[in-house]
Design an enzyme around this catalytic site. Structure first.
Site, PDB file in Angstrom:
ATOM      1  N   GLU A 154      -4.961   6.200   0.038  1.00 49.72           N
ATOM      2  CA  GLU A 154      -3.708   6.926  -0.217  1.00 49.72           C
ATOM      3  C   GLU A 154      -2.533   5.965  -0.353  1.00 49.72           C
ATOM      4  O   GLU A 154      -1.677   6.105  -1.230  1.00 49.72           O
ATOM      5  CB  GLU A 154      -3.408   7.909   0.915  1.00 49.72           C
ATOM      6  CG  GLU A 154      -4.312   9.110   0.952  1.00 49.72           C
ATOM      7  CD  GLU A 154      -4.006   9.970   2.170  1.00 49.72           C
ATOM      8  OE1 GLU A 154      -3.259  10.946   2.019  1.00 49.72           O
ATOM      9  OE2 GLU A 154      -4.505   9.660   3.271  1.00 49.72           O
TER      10      GLU A 154
ATOM     11  N   LYS B 184      -9.352  15.705  12.006  1.00 51.20           N
ATOM     12  CA  LYS B 184      -8.964  14.969  10.813  1.00 51.20           C
ATOM     13  C   LYS B 184      -9.414  13.515  10.809  1.00 51.20           C
ATOM     14  O   LYS B 184      -9.385  12.827  11.814  1.00 51.20           O
ATOM     15  CB  LYS B 184      -7.432  14.974  10.652  1.00 51.20           C
ATOM     16  CG  LYS B 184      -6.845  16.320  10.305  1.00 51.20           C
ATOM     17  CD  LYS B 184      -7.243  16.819   8.930  1.00 51.20           C
ATOM     18  CE  LYS B 184      -6.519  16.099   7.812  1.00 51.20           C
ATOM     19  NZ  LYS B 184      -5.084  16.392   7.817  1.00 51.20           N
TER      20      LYS B 184
ATOM     21  N   TYR C 231      20.585 -19.965 -19.356  1.00 50.42           N
ATOM     22  CA  TYR C 231      20.486 -19.413 -18.001  1.00 50.42           C
ATOM     23  C   TYR C 231      21.688 -18.534 -17.673  1.00 50.42           C
ATOM     24  O   TYR C 231      22.821 -18.840 -18.012  1.00 50.42           O
ATOM     25  CB  TYR C 231      20.410 -20.554 -16.968  1.00 50.42           C
ATOM     26  CG  TYR C 231      20.404 -20.028 -15.534  1.00 50.42           C
ATOM     27  CD1 TYR C 231      19.226 -19.645 -14.919  1.00 50.42           C
ATOM     28  CD2 TYR C 231      21.599 -19.888 -14.822  1.00 50.42           C
ATOM     29  CE1 TYR C 231      19.226 -19.140 -13.622  1.00 50.42           C
ATOM     30  CE2 TYR C 231      21.609 -19.385 -13.530  1.00 50.42           C
ATOM     31  CZ  TYR C 231      20.421 -19.009 -12.933  1.00 50.42           C
ATOM     32  OH  TYR C 231      20.418 -18.500 -11.654  1.00 50.42           O
TER      33      TYR C 231
ATOM     34  N   ASN D 194      -8.328  10.782   8.036  1.00 45.13           N
ATOM     35  CA  ASN D 194      -7.541  10.668   6.800  1.00 45.13           C
ATOM     36  C   ASN D 194      -7.807   9.357   6.061  1.00 45.13           C
ATOM     37  O   ASN D 194      -7.845   8.302   6.682  1.00 45.13           O
ATOM     38  CB  ASN D 194      -6.053  10.776   7.120  1.00 45.13           C
ATOM     39  CG  ASN D 194      -5.691  12.133   7.695  1.00 45.13           C
ATOM     40  OD1 ASN D 194      -6.296  13.144   7.337  1.00 45.13           O
ATOM     41  ND2 ASN D 194      -4.726  12.154   8.603  1.00 45.13           N
TER      42      ASN D 194
ATOM     43  N   SER E 194      -5.363  12.316  13.057  1.00 44.09           N
ATOM     44  CA  SER E 194      -4.114  13.062  13.098  1.00 44.09           C
ATOM     45  C   SER E 194      -3.700  13.217  14.541  1.00 44.09           C
ATOM     46  O   SER E 194      -4.547  13.361  15.426  1.00 44.09           O
ATOM     47  CB  SER E 194      -4.327  14.429  12.454  1.00 44.09           C
ATOM     48  OG  SER E 194      -3.367  15.348  12.937  1.00 44.09           O
TER      49      SER E 194
ATOM     50  N   HIS F 150     -11.812  16.742 -17.275  1.00 44.16           N
ATOM     51  CA  HIS F 150     -10.860  17.751 -16.770  1.00 44.16           C
ATOM     52  C   HIS F 150     -11.143  18.106 -15.312  1.00 44.16           C
ATOM     53  O   HIS F 150     -10.822  19.197 -14.867  1.00 44.16           O
ATOM     54  CB  HIS F 150     -10.896  19.028 -17.625  1.00 44.16           C
ATOM     55  CG  HIS F 150     -10.891  18.780 -19.099  1.00 44.16           C
ATOM     56  ND1 HIS F 150      -9.731  18.714 -19.843  1.00 44.16           N
ATOM     57  CD2 HIS F 150     -11.906  18.540 -19.971  1.00 44.16           C
ATOM     58  CE1 HIS F 150     -10.031  18.473 -21.110  1.00 44.16           C
ATOM     59  NE2 HIS F 150     -11.355  18.344 -21.215  1.00 44.16           N
TER      60      HIS F 150
ATOM     61  N   SER G 266      20.778 -16.849  -2.333  1.00 44.31           N
ATOM     62  CA  SER G 266      19.395 -16.395  -2.497  1.00 44.31           C
ATOM     63  C   SER G 266      18.464 -17.018  -1.462  1.00 44.31           C
ATOM     64  O   SER G 266      17.259 -16.765  -1.463  1.00 44.31           O
ATOM     65  CB  SER G 266      18.892 -16.744  -3.913  1.00 44.31           C
ATOM     66  OG  SER G 266      19.024 -18.131  -4.155  1.00 44.31           O
TER      67      SER G 266
HETATM   68  N1  ARG Z   1      19.305 -19.656  -7.084  1.00 49.07           N
HETATM   69  C1  ARG Z   1      19.373 -19.779  -8.499  1.00 49.07           C
HETATM   70  C2  ARG Z   1      18.363 -18.827  -9.158  1.00 49.07           C
HETATM   71  O1  ARG Z   1      17.545 -18.322  -8.514  1.00 49.07           O
HETATM   72  C3  ARG Z   1      19.065 -21.184  -8.906  1.00 49.07           C
HETATM   73  C4  ARG Z   1      19.648 -21.559 -10.210  1.00 49.07           C
HETATM   74  C5  ARG Z   1      21.129 -21.580 -10.106  1.00 49.07           C
HETATM   75  N2  ARG Z   1      21.726 -22.137 -11.254  1.00 49.07           N
HETATM   76  C6  ARG Z   1      23.016 -21.981 -11.502  1.00 49.07           C
HETATM   77  N3  ARG Z   1      23.464 -22.553 -12.573  1.00 49.07           N
HETATM   78  N4  ARG Z   1      23.807 -21.305 -10.707  1.00 49.07           N
HETATM   79  O2  ARG Z   1      18.445 -18.569 -10.320  1.00 49.07           O
END
Ligand code: ARG
Length: 469
Positions: free
Chosen positions: A300, A293, A327, A295, A287, A166, A33
């Site tokens: 939008e 135009k 978790y 816009n 445009s 309306h 991540s």
């Molecule tokens: N990158 C993980 C998350 O966003 C952090 C927590 C990870 N914990 C675990 N037990 N793998 O959730």
């Protein structure tokens, strides 16, 4: 990204002890991540500082160890700020990247930082801190938009436009009154945002993996150090629920829904057919083929961005659904929708807060539109009620007068008195007072009504409320 730190030992991840082969490189990429959670680095470091201070205060870390940890974290912070920090996908996420670098810098004290803590309470803390900062920024932008809206409303308490139901001309209203309706929506959004902040501002730190920890931690100390109102009550809940992110996204979906309604009106009003307002050129584009135009791209686009924000809300609700305590890795999927929601809301608010005060109303056009379409028909009915007619009969009489107007192309105020008298003989010259646009709006003179005096007073109250924040 390659991880130079681990070159000599294929299994030397932070959990290497349990494993006999390295993580598959695809799985590594799939589960990482760091590419998106590195934006929480500042919050992660703040959480680590508070945790380390607390560990020292309760005697788990020595003063020397604490001071090394602080020095190391300062350097990590510096490296991240100047772009020299080597983020590594092999180290999965922001938490392990920072901890590994800290240990590389200061050695054994770095390895002690994670005492009495888990990434589960660490990430739950980081997201809350990050979201809290975002909420505070959003609150400022939302206030700025409200001030701009209220200011334009106050300037236009006397500007008459057709009110619609309306999308058909219904009754005349003050343009300021219409803008204050927008502000009411925004005001409720603001209060929802604060509710969400209040509920989420509790510290999960100390919940550790799920059950708490065996060390004599002081959760109140870390909570206070990080600006939380108090520690959370239950360790299992602390690391597992992301309801606060869902609540924020539902605030965002409503805010964006409101802004899409405003956008829709701006787009209509700026069209040649309505021609009620002029949007400054800097918020519009031309445009490439049609030279005439101009816009209204900004409204939008704001209208269009509701799609992604609503989508993120559904993503998070679906992500959370049916998850067993505590978790689960599923929760890593909370970040991208949450971050994109924050970014989108901030951009849209900024665009609107800049644009709304610069809107130029075309009062003459609005007036002209309000003068056609029999917008004072209800006023005529109310006038007849004043002469003693039951409202239903008055409605019938006015209906006939309107039908006549449609046939002859005359609005009610343009008809001769004798013509009006053919529909009800008791009508006298004073009927024209209520058939004028000014007479019509001035007559709705009560709290929440469109009379200019009411609109001015409402604008003053609304501004005082925003200024009291
Ligand atoms: N990158 C993980 C998350 O966003 C952090 C927590 C990870 N914990 C675990 N037990 N793998 O959730």
């Amino acid at each position: 990204m390659s991880n130079e730190r681990d070159n000599n030992n294929q299994t030397s991840t932070l959990w290497g002890g349990r494993f006999s082969e390295a993580t598959d490189s695809f799985v590594q990429r799939f589960t990482a991540s760091v590419n998106f959670d590195q934006r929480m680095a500042g919050e992660d470091i703040a959480g680590s500082r508070a945790h380390a201070d607390m560990l020292c205060a309760v005697g788990v870390l020595s003063a020397d160890e604490l001071s090394e940890i602080h020095q190391g974290l300062n350097q990590v912070e510096q490296e991240i700020a100047d772009g020299s920090f080597a983020w590594s996908i092999e180290l999965e996420d922001v938490h392990m990247n920072i901890e590994a670098r800290l240990t590389e810098l200061i050695g054994v004290s770095g390895k002690k930082l994670h005492t009495g803590r888990s990434r589960n309470d660490q990430v739950a803390t980081d997201i809350r801190l990050y979201l809290r900062g975002a909420i505070d920024q959003i609150a400022l932008e939302l206030s700025r938009l409200q001030k701009g809206t209220i200011g334009l409303a106050a300037d236009n308490a006397h500007t008459v436009m057709p009110g619609f139901t309306h999308l058909q001309t219904a009754q005349p209203v003050s343009f300021g009154h219409h803008l204050l309706a927008w502000n009411e929506m925004l005001q409720r959004d603001y209060s929802r945002l604060l509710d969400c902040r209040e509920r989420m501002n509790q510290s999960p730190l100390g919940a550790a993996a799920l059950a708490g920890t065996t060390y004599p931690i002081d959760r109140a100390q870390t909570a206070a150090a990080l600006g939380f109102t108090k520690p959370t009550e239950n360790s299992l809940d602390s690391v597992s629920d992301r309801d606060f992110a869902i609540e924020f996204c539902s605030f965002a979906a409503l805010l964006m829904t409101h802004m899409s309604r405003m956008s829709e009106e701006l787009v209509l009003w700026a069209s040649a057919q309505f021609n009620f307002i002029e949007l400054p050129d800097r918020f519009c584009t031309g445009s490439s083929i049609m030279p005439q135009k101009k816009n209204p791209d900004v409204p939008e686009l704001v209208r269009g961005k509701v799609g992604r924000v609503n989508g993120h809300l559904i993503s998070l609700l679906t992500l959370m659904k049916s998850q067993p305590l505590a978790y689960n890795k599923d929760n890593q999927e909370d970040k991208e929708p949450l971050f994109d929601t924050i970014d989108t809301v901030l951009d849209c608010l900024r665009a609107f807060a800049d644009m709304v005060p610069a809107i130029k109303p075309r009062a003459e056009q609005m007036r002209k539109a309000a003068s056609s379409g029999f917008s004072t028909a209800t006023d005529l009915a109310d006038y007849l009620v004043g002469l003693g007619l039951p409202f239903r009969d008055a409605h019938e009489v006015v209906g006939k007068a309107v039908a006549h107007g449609v046939e002859t192309g005359l609005d009610l105020a343009d008809m001769e008195l004798r013509t009006l008298q053919t529909f009800y003989p008791g009508i006298t010259q004073d009927v024209f007072d209520v058939l004028t646009l000014e007479g019509s709006i001035a007559a709705r003179d009560h709290l929440g009504g469109t009379a200019p005096t009411q609109v001015s007073a409402a604008a003053a109250r609304a501004l005082a409320l925003v200024n009291s924040r």
